[in-house]
Design a protein around this motif. Structure first.
Motif, PDB file in Angstrom:
ATOM      1  N   ILE A   1       2.681  -5.129  -4.898  1.00  0.00           N
ATOM      2  CA  ILE A   1       2.212  -4.553  -5.194  1.00  0.00           C
ATOM      3  C   ILE A   1       2.124  -3.427  -5.942  1.00  0.00           C
ATOM      4  O   ILE A   1       2.698  -4.174  -7.099  1.00  0.00           O
ATOM      5  CB  ILE A   1       3.655  -2.916  -4.224  1.00  0.00           C
ATOM      6  N   GLY A   2       1.557  -2.041  -6.339  1.00  0.00           N
ATOM      7  CA  GLY A   2       1.115  -1.650  -8.226  1.00  0.00           C
ATOM      8  C   GLY A   2       1.084  -0.303  -7.420  1.00  0.00           C
ATOM      9  O   GLY A   2       1.577   0.154  -6.581  1.00  0.00           O
ATOM     10  N   GLY A   3       0.199   0.138  -8.925  1.00  0.00           N
ATOM     11  CA  GLY A   3       0.478   1.716  -9.051  1.00  0.00           C
ATOM     12  C   GLY A   3      -1.029   2.489  -9.020  1.00  0.00           C
ATOM     13  O   GLY A   3      -0.561   3.752  -9.332  1.00  0.00           O
ATOM     14  N   ASP A   4      -2.036   1.361  -8.184  1.00  0.00           N
ATOM     15  CA  ASP A   4      -3.003   1.795  -8.484  1.00  0.00           C
ATOM     16  C   ASP A   4      -2.870   2.607  -6.405  1.00  0.00           C
ATOM     17  O   ASP A   4      -3.603   2.049  -5.849  1.00  0.00           O
ATOM     18  CB  ASP A   4      -4.508   0.895  -9.056  1.00  0.00           C
ATOM     19  N   MET A   5      -4.106   4.090  -7.158  1.00  0.00           N
ATOM     20  CA  MET A   5      -4.205   4.128  -5.598  1.00  0.00           C
ATOM     21  C   MET A   5      -6.098   4.563  -5.880  1.00  0.00           C
ATOM     22  O   MET A   5      -5.509   5.302  -7.190  1.00  0.00           O
ATOM     23  CB  MET A   5      -2.790   5.431  -5.198  1.00  0.00           C
ATOM     24  N   LEU A   6      -6.286   5.389  -4.048  1.00  0.00           N
ATOM     25  CA  LEU A   6      -8.053   5.457  -4.575  1.00  0.00           C
ATOM     26  C   LEU A   6      -8.095   5.737  -2.841  1.00  0.00           C
ATOM     27  O   LEU A   6      -7.418   5.604  -2.012  1.00  0.00           O
ATOM     28  CB  LEU A   6      -8.874   4.702  -5.042  1.00  0.00           C
ATOM     29  N   GLY A   7      -8.606   6.431  -2.785  1.00  0.00           N
ATOM     30  CA  GLY A   7      -9.550   7.240  -1.357  1.00  0.00           C
ATOM     31  C   GLY A   7      -9.729   8.630  -1.284  1.00  0.00           C
ATOM     32  O   GLY A   7     -10.403   8.481  -2.285  1.00  0.00           O
TER      33      GLY A   7
ATOM     34  N   VAL B   1      -0.932   5.151 -11.765  1.00  0.00           N
ATOM     35  CA  VAL B   1       0.177   4.800 -11.923  1.00  0.00           C
ATOM     36  C   VAL B   1       0.540   4.029 -13.275  1.00  0.00           C
ATOM     37  O   VAL B   1       0.446   2.875 -13.317  1.00  0.00           O
ATOM     38  CB  VAL B   1       1.460   5.034 -11.054  1.00  0.00           C
ATOM     39  N   ALA B   2       1.230   4.614 -14.387  1.00  0.00           N
ATOM     40  CA  ALA B   2       1.723   3.760 -15.267  1.00  0.00           C
ATOM     41  C   ALA B   2       2.982   2.947 -15.264  1.00  0.00           C
ATOM     42  O   ALA B   2       3.778   2.959 -14.282  1.00  0.00           O
ATOM     43  CB  ALA B   2       2.660   5.076 -16.397  1.00  0.00           C
ATOM     44  N   GLY B   3       2.817   1.056 -15.751  1.00  0.00           N
ATOM     45  CA  GLY B   3       3.303   0.781 -15.079  1.00  0.00           C
ATOM     46  C   GLY B   3       3.156  -0.470 -13.470  1.00  0.00           C
ATOM     47  O   GLY B   3       1.931  -0.221 -13.500  1.00  0.00           O
ATOM     48  N   HIS B   4       4.164  -1.378 -13.122  1.00  0.00           N
ATOM     49  CA  HIS B   4       3.915  -2.187 -12.445  1.00  0.00           C
ATOM     50  C   HIS B   4       4.977  -2.330 -11.084  1.00  0.00           C
ATOM     51  O   HIS B   4       6.199  -1.752 -12.021  1.00  0.00           O
ATOM     52  CB  HIS B   4       3.403  -3.086 -12.856  1.00  0.00           C
ATOM     53  N   GLY B   5       4.494  -2.375 -10.309  1.00  0.00           N
ATOM     54  CA  GLY B   5       6.500  -3.014  -8.843  1.00  0.00           C
ATOM     55  C   GLY B   5       6.171  -1.751  -8.691  1.00  0.00           C
ATOM     56  O   GLY B   5       5.544  -1.011  -8.344  1.00  0.00           O
TER      57      GLY B   5
ATOM     58  N   SER C   1       8.599   1.107  -8.468  1.00  0.00           N
ATOM     59  CA  SER C   1       8.914   2.308  -8.672  1.00  0.00           C
ATOM     60  C   SER C   1       7.118   2.979  -8.911  1.00  0.00           C
ATOM     61  O   SER C   1       6.930   3.934  -8.397  1.00  0.00           O
ATOM     62  CB  SER C   1       9.413   2.502 -10.520  1.00  0.00           C
ATOM     63  N   SER C   2       6.405   1.919 -10.325  1.00  0.00           N
ATOM     64  CA  SER C   2       4.959   2.405  -9.775  1.00  0.00           C
ATOM     65  C   SER C   2       4.704   2.362  -8.213  1.00  0.00           C
ATOM     66  O   SER C   2       3.505   3.436  -8.315  1.00  0.00           O
ATOM     67  CB  SER C   2       4.414   1.618 -10.806  1.00  0.00           C
ATOM     68  N   ALA C   3       5.155   1.463  -7.577  1.00  0.00           N
ATOM     69  CA  ALA C   3       4.263   1.516  -6.013  1.00  0.00           C
ATOM     70  C   ALA C   3       4.724   3.793  -5.333  1.00  0.00           C
ATOM     71  O   ALA C   3       4.242   3.541  -4.544  1.00  0.00           O
ATOM     72  CB  ALA C   3       4.462   0.520  -5.380  1.00  0.00           C
ATOM     73  N   LEU C   4       6.515   3.352  -5.499  1.00  0.00           N
ATOM     74  CA  LEU C   4       6.560   4.273  -4.903  1.00  0.00           C
ATOM     75  C   LEU C   4       6.145   5.575  -4.955  1.00  0.00           C
ATOM     76  O   LEU C   4       6.066   6.357  -4.935  1.00  0.00           O
ATOM     77  CB  LEU C   4       8.177   4.541  -4.991  1.00  0.00           C
ATOM     78  N   MET C   5       5.958   5.637  -6.952  1.00  0.00           N
ATOM     79  CA  MET C   5       5.288   7.102  -7.344  1.00  0.00           C
ATOM     80  C   MET C   5       3.702   7.297  -6.597  1.00  0.00           C
ATOM     81  O   MET C   5       3.180   8.142  -6.512  1.00  0.00           O
ATOM     82  CB  MET C   5       5.414   7.338  -9.335  1.00  0.00           C
ATOM     83  N   SER C   6       2.817   6.183  -6.447  1.00  0.00           N
ATOM     84  CA  SER C   6       2.002   6.004  -5.913  1.00  0.00           C
ATOM     85  C   SER C   6       2.299   6.090  -4.540  1.00  0.00           C
ATOM     86  O   SER C   6       1.070   7.515  -4.199  1.00  0.00           O
ATOM     87  CB  SER C   6       1.127   5.072  -5.974  1.00  0.00           C
TER      88      SER C   6
ATOM     89  N   SER D   1      12.913  10.392 -13.730  1.00  0.00           N
ATOM     90  CA  SER D   1      11.941   9.610 -13.628  1.00  0.00           C
ATOM     91  C   SER D   1      10.817   9.801 -14.969  1.00  0.00           C
ATOM     92  O   SER D   1      11.115  10.654 -15.442  1.00  0.00           O
ATOM     93  CB  SER D   1      10.739   9.934 -12.715  1.00  0.00           C
ATOM     94  N   ASP D   2      10.389   8.366 -15.500  1.00  0.00           N
ATOM     95  CA  ASP D   2       9.370   8.271 -16.958  1.00  0.00           C
ATOM     96  C   ASP D   2       8.250   8.256 -16.920  1.00  0.00           C
ATOM     97  O   ASP D   2       7.443   7.712 -17.569  1.00  0.00           O
ATOM     98  CB  ASP D   2      10.099   7.536 -17.959  1.00  0.00           C
ATOM     99  N   LEU D   3       8.264   7.704 -15.733  1.00  0.00           N
ATOM    100  CA  LEU D   3       6.476   8.040 -14.578  1.00  0.00           C
ATOM    101  C   LEU D   3       5.835   8.735 -15.078  1.00  0.00           C
ATOM    102  O   LEU D   3       5.677   9.504 -15.106  1.00  0.00           O
ATOM    103  CB  LEU D   3       6.658   6.921 -13.526  1.00  0.00           C
ATOM    104  N   TYR D   4       4.620   8.583 -15.326  1.00  0.00           N
ATOM    105  CA  TYR D   4       2.729   9.259 -15.286  1.00  0.00           C
ATOM    106  C   TYR D   4       1.840   8.861 -14.858  1.00  0.00           C
ATOM    107  O   TYR D   4       2.569   7.350 -14.684  1.00  0.00           O
ATOM    108  CB  TYR D   4       2.710   9.763 -16.912  1.00  0.00           C
ATOM    109  N   PHE D   5       0.999   9.523 -15.073  1.00  0.00           N
ATOM    110  CA  PHE D   5      -0.494   8.799 -14.350  1.00  0.00           C
ATOM    111  C   PHE D   5      -1.482   9.688 -14.251  1.00  0.00           C
ATOM    112  O   PHE D   5      -1.729  10.978 -15.000  1.00  0.00           O
ATOM    113  CB  PHE D   5      -0.267   8.694 -12.594  1.00  0.00           C
ATOM    114  N   THR D   6      -2.616   8.840 -14.830  1.00  0.00           N
ATOM    115  CA  THR D   6      -4.149   9.345 -14.719  1.00  0.00           C
ATOM    116  C   THR D   6      -4.830   9.402 -13.524  1.00  0.00           C
ATOM    117  O   THR D   6      -4.191   8.927 -12.325  1.00  0.00           O
ATOM    118  CB  THR D   6      -4.338   8.047 -15.606  1.00  0.00           C
ATOM    119  N   MET D   7      -5.316  10.717 -13.684  1.00  0.00           N
ATOM    120  CA  MET D   7      -6.046  11.101 -12.569  1.00  0.00           C
ATOM    121  C   MET D   7      -7.771  11.044 -12.657  1.00  0.00           C
ATOM    122  O   MET D   7      -7.602  12.180 -13.362  1.00  0.00           O
ATOM    123  CB  MET D   7      -5.261  11.716 -11.453  1.00  0.00           C
ATOM    124  N   VAL D   8      -8.159  11.013 -11.681  1.00  0.00           N
ATOM    125  CA  VAL D   8      -9.667  12.026 -11.173  1.00  0.00           C
ATOM    126  C   VAL D   8     -10.084  11.910 -10.454  1.00  0.00           C
ATOM    127  O   VAL D   8      -9.319  11.492  -9.118  1.00  0.00           O
ATOM    128  CB  VAL D   8     -10.606  11.189 -12.314  1.00  0.00           C
TER     129      VAL D   8
END
Length: 419
Positions: free
Chosen positions: A179-185, A201-205, A207-212, A261-268
């Motif tokens: 599982i990963g931190g990318d999501m599109l739709g 979402v920054a990182g892998h695994g 925690s990133s997937a849950l935030m995603s 949480s120290d996670l963040y994400f980029t987005m368009v």
């Protein structure tokens, strides 16, 4: 009671040693040579301590030791070599054969008992380690199964219908792990407007997937409730579409407030008016879009300086608009594509833009897969080091029979933005 397999070809000596060991509380099983010892071990799967003579007929102590210490032998055995020879060369030879200890036959019973007790302590530690490893293997298998199920669930969140009125979508999303931190739709906001997004979402695994997953749920839209992308109102048409910059602004406020949480994400995030081809968009620290302009036969970057989501409370975001022509395509992607490496060189945004231009004649329905395969071929391996997502959508043009009109006025009348 601790069990020992005593292997000695001299019967008198066998009985003497057995008597001494029994007097110290050991349960002793005997064998006259190595072959018989192997049969006794097969019949008594609980035995893990072997005290064996060196020189014996048929199968001597060295040969027996080598068989029991083979990686193919299914049981861990603590092997003590018993010999009338106690010179240094003999000891080295026995240890090299895999023996755990070496004892001379004339060693007194107190020392022999102490050596055996030390051996049993080693066995206890080994058995505890084996038990813990088995528990870890079981836990890992459960986690792996859960991750596989989570991966399948996340796949179901991806778009399942690539066709919209006057628009077509194609995408590929590949996590670097299960599982990963990318999501599109994409989502139908109303009759004329489609929301398209990609975030990383920054990182892998996990925690990133849950935030995603959390972000994806925050921007999902349904007909009977409000969301970040569409707000209910009291007047017809009883909703207002949130502008792209406000969607990202709300996400930033939402995820800044999540302590711990120290996670963040980029987005368009973009909104396509499928009637007019007007595309409104906003960035949050994300790589530039690639705009494949069909009528001009060129690919250009569409970019915007901006902050990532979930880090800066002062961050502000801006909505901008471009006008697509019939057949134009917009590409969204995560940096797992452009940062794929070969010989310390990255694939790069410039190379991606060139690739998009080179495959411009291909049907939209296969282009995302083409990009993925080309990047794999370039880097010389199948697996990506980062999560990889790429999405392309094409605006097909005005409804048949309609004439191109003044889209600057349509931008206001056909799209109601919630500010």
């Amino acid at each position: 009671m601790k069990t020992i397999l005593l292997v000695e070809d001299t019967k008198v000596l066998l009985m003497i040693i057995k008597k001494k060991l029994t007097s110290r509380g050991y349960h002793v099983i005997t064998a006259l040579n190595g072959n018989e010892a192997l049969l006794k071990l097969q019949a008594h799967p609980n035995i893990q301590m072997v005290l064996s003579d060196w020189i014996m007929p048929e199968c001597d102590g060295i040969e027996l030791c080598q068989q029991l210490k083979s990686p193919h032998y299914a049981r861990y055995i603590f092997f003590v070599l018993l010999s009338a020879r106690d010179d240094q060369d003999s000891i080295i030879e026995g240890i090299n054969a895999g023996a755990d200890d070496f004892i001379a036959k004339d060693t007194n019973i107190d020392e022999l008992d102490a050596r055996l007790q030390a051996g049993f302590r080693t066995l206890a530690l080994n058995n505890e380690l084996v038990k813990k490893n088995a528990e870890l293997d079981s836990a890992y298998a459960t986690i792996k199964q859960d991750l596989a199920a989570a991966g399948e669930f996340i796949k179901r969140l991806l778009p399942n219908d690539p066709h919209f009125a006057r628009a077509e979508l194609n995408y590929v999303s590949i996590p670097s792990a299960q599982i990963g931190g990318d999501m599109l739709g994409c989502m139908q906001l109303d009759e004329n407007n489609v929301g398209i997004y990609l975030f990383d979402v920054a990182g892998h695994g996990v925690s990133s997937a849950l935030m995603s997953f959390s972000v994806q749920q925050s921007i999902s839209v349904s007909a009977d409730s409000s969301s970040l992308v569409r707000q209910k109102t009291d007047k017809a048409p009883y909703y207002k579409i949130t502008s792209p910059c406000q969607v990202i602004q709300q996400l930033n406020e939402l995820y800044l407030s999540q302590e711990g949480s120290d996670l963040y994400f980029t987005m368009v995030y973009a909104i396509l008016n499928t009637q007019t081809g007007m595309l409104s968009y906003a960035f949050a620290g994300h790589p530039p879009l690639v705009w494949m302009q069909n009528s001009k036969d060129k690919a250009v970057f569409v970019e915007q300086d901006s902050y990532v989501v979930g880090v800066f409370d002062f961050a502000e975001y801006t909505t901008r608009t471009i006008e697509l022509a019939a057949g134009d395509k917009i590409w969204l992607y995560s940096d797992g594509i452009t940062e794929a490496e070969k010989d310390s060189h990255q694939f790069s945004e410039a190379r991606l833009k060139e690739l998009i231009f080179d495959i411009r004649e291909q049907p939209t329905s296969i282009q995302a897969n083409t990009v993925i395969n080309e990047v794999r071929s370039w880097q010389g391996k199948e697996q990506f080091d980062d999560d990889v997502s790429v999405l392309v959508f094409e605006w097909k043009g005005y409804p048949e029979g309609d004439e191109q009109c003044n889209t600057s006025s349509l931008k206001k009348t056909n799209t109601q933005y919630f500010k």
